[in-house]
Structures are given as structure tokens and as C-alpha cells.
Design a protein around this motif. Sequence first.
Motif, short mmCIF file in Angstrom:
data_model
loop_
_atom_site.label_atom_id
_atom_site.label_comp_id
_atom_site.label_asym_id
_atom_site.label_seq_id
_atom_site.Cartn_x
_atom_site.Cartn_y
_atom_site.Cartn_z
N GLU A 138 0.83 -1.21 0.00
CA GLU A 138 0.00 0.00 0.00
C GLU A 138 0.86 1.26 0.00
N ALA A 139 1.97 1.24 0.72
CA ALA A 139 2.87 2.40 0.74
C ALA A 139 3.48 2.62 -0.64
N VAL A 140 3.90 1.54 -1.29
CA VAL A 140 4.46 1.64 -2.64
C VAL A 140 3.40 2.14 -3.61
N LYS A 141 2.18 1.69 -3.45
CA LYS A 141 1.07 2.11 -4.31
C LYS A 141 0.86 3.62 -4.23
N LEU A 142 1.01 4.18 -3.03
CA LEU A 142 0.86 5.63 -2.87
C LEU A 142 1.88 6.39 -3.72
N VAL A 143 3.08 5.84 -3.82
CA VAL A 143 4.13 6.49 -4.60
C VAL A 143 3.95 6.23 -6.09
N VAL A 144 3.79 4.96 -6.45
CA VAL A 144 3.77 4.56 -7.86
C VAL A 144 2.47 4.97 -8.56
N ASP A 145 1.35 4.67 -7.95
CA ASP A 145 0.05 4.90 -8.61
C ASP A 145 -0.51 6.29 -8.38
N GLU A 146 -0.27 6.85 -7.21
CA GLU A 146 -0.86 8.15 -6.89
C GLU A 146 0.10 9.32 -7.08
N GLY A 147 1.36 9.01 -7.35
CA GLY A 147 2.32 10.05 -7.66
C GLY A 147 2.81 10.88 -6.48
N ARG A 148 2.60 10.39 -5.28
CA ARG A 148 3.09 11.11 -4.10
C ARG A 148 4.59 10.88 -3.96
N THR A 149 5.27 11.81 -3.30
CA THR A 149 6.71 11.66 -3.13
C THR A 149 7.01 10.64 -2.04
N ILE A 150 8.20 10.07 -2.12
CA ILE A 150 8.62 9.07 -1.14
C ILE A 150 8.67 9.70 0.25
N ARG A 151 9.26 10.88 0.34
CA ARG A 151 9.35 11.56 1.65
C ARG A 151 7.98 11.86 2.23
N GLU A 152 7.07 12.28 1.38
CA GLU A 152 5.71 12.59 1.83
C GLU A 152 5.04 11.36 2.42
N VAL A 153 5.15 10.24 1.73
CA VAL A 153 4.52 9.00 2.19
C VAL A 153 5.20 8.50 3.46
N GLU A 154 6.54 8.55 3.48
CA GLU A 154 7.27 8.13 4.68
C GLU A 154 6.83 8.95 5.88
N SER A 155 6.71 10.24 5.68
CA SER A 155 6.32 11.13 6.78
C SER A 155 4.89 10.84 7.25
N SER A 156 3.98 10.67 6.30
CA SER A 156 2.57 10.47 6.67
C SER A 156 2.34 9.10 7.31
N LEU A 157 3.15 8.10 6.94
CA LEU A 157 2.96 6.76 7.50
C LEU A 157 3.89 6.46 8.67
N GLY A 158 4.80 7.38 8.95
CA GLY A 158 5.73 7.17 10.06
C GLY A 158 6.81 6.14 9.75
N ILE A 159 7.18 6.05 8.50
CA ILE A 159 8.21 5.09 8.08
C ILE A 159 9.57 5.76 8.21
N THR A 160 10.57 5.00 8.63
CA THR A 160 11.92 5.51 8.76
C THR A 160 12.42 6.01 7.41
N HIS A 161 13.12 7.14 7.42
CA HIS A 161 13.62 7.76 6.19
C HIS A 161 14.47 6.78 5.39
N GLY A 162 14.16 6.63 4.10
CA GLY A 162 14.95 5.79 3.20
C GLY A 162 14.41 4.38 3.01
N VAL A 163 13.56 3.92 3.89
CA VAL A 163 13.05 2.55 3.79
C VAL A 163 12.12 2.39 2.59
N LEU A 164 11.23 3.34 2.40
CA LEU A 164 10.25 3.25 1.31
C LEU A 164 10.94 3.29 -0.05
N LYS A 165 12.04 4.00 -0.16
CA LYS A 165 12.76 4.06 -1.42
C LYS A 165 13.19 2.65 -1.86
N GLY A 166 13.65 1.85 -0.91
CA GLY A 166 14.03 0.47 -1.22
C GLY A 166 12.85 -0.36 -1.67
#
Length: 99
Positions: free
Chosen positions: A14-42
Amino acid sequence: MRSNRKYDSEFKREAVKLVVDEGRTIREVESSLGITHGVLKGWVQKHRDQQDPVKVSQLCVEAELKQLRKENEKLRRERDILKKAVAIFSTDPDRYSDS
């Protein structure tokens, strides 16, 4: 301090879907979901690496086709110019002389 929090596959998807399908930035999604910086990029990179090879191949074929059509049009224009030049220079030179 580094957190070793584990995320389930559905959360990652779901986090990847927010970036890939909805066009949100990685940092934005990481911040909104409380994910550690850099994890979502992987996760996003892994997703892109695992994309359907047929779809990736199709995109490559379409890009190559577009490039070849563009090159074909350029070559046709050059050919037409050369045909006109040959027609001009192959006419009887005595016809245009002042003699």
C-alpha cells in the motif's frame, strides 16, 4: 537511533502504491505513514525491479518504435530533398546558359 520495525507485506504494498500509482513523493509518504527515512525508497525500487517483464519489454518496444518512426520521417525528408536536387542538377545545362 535505528529502529528495526517490521512491516507486513500488505503495508509495504500500500505504501508503494501511494508512490507509484498516486504520484506522491517518497518523503511525503514516509512522513505520513511514520516510516523511517529511506526505507520506502528500497521498497519502491524493489517493486520497479519486479515489474512484469512483458510490460517492461512492451514499453521498450514502444519507445524504440517511436524513435524509429521519427528517424524514418527524417530520412524521407532528406530523400525528398536529394531527389529535388538531382532533378535540378540533371537538367540540360545548355538550356540555362547564356550562349
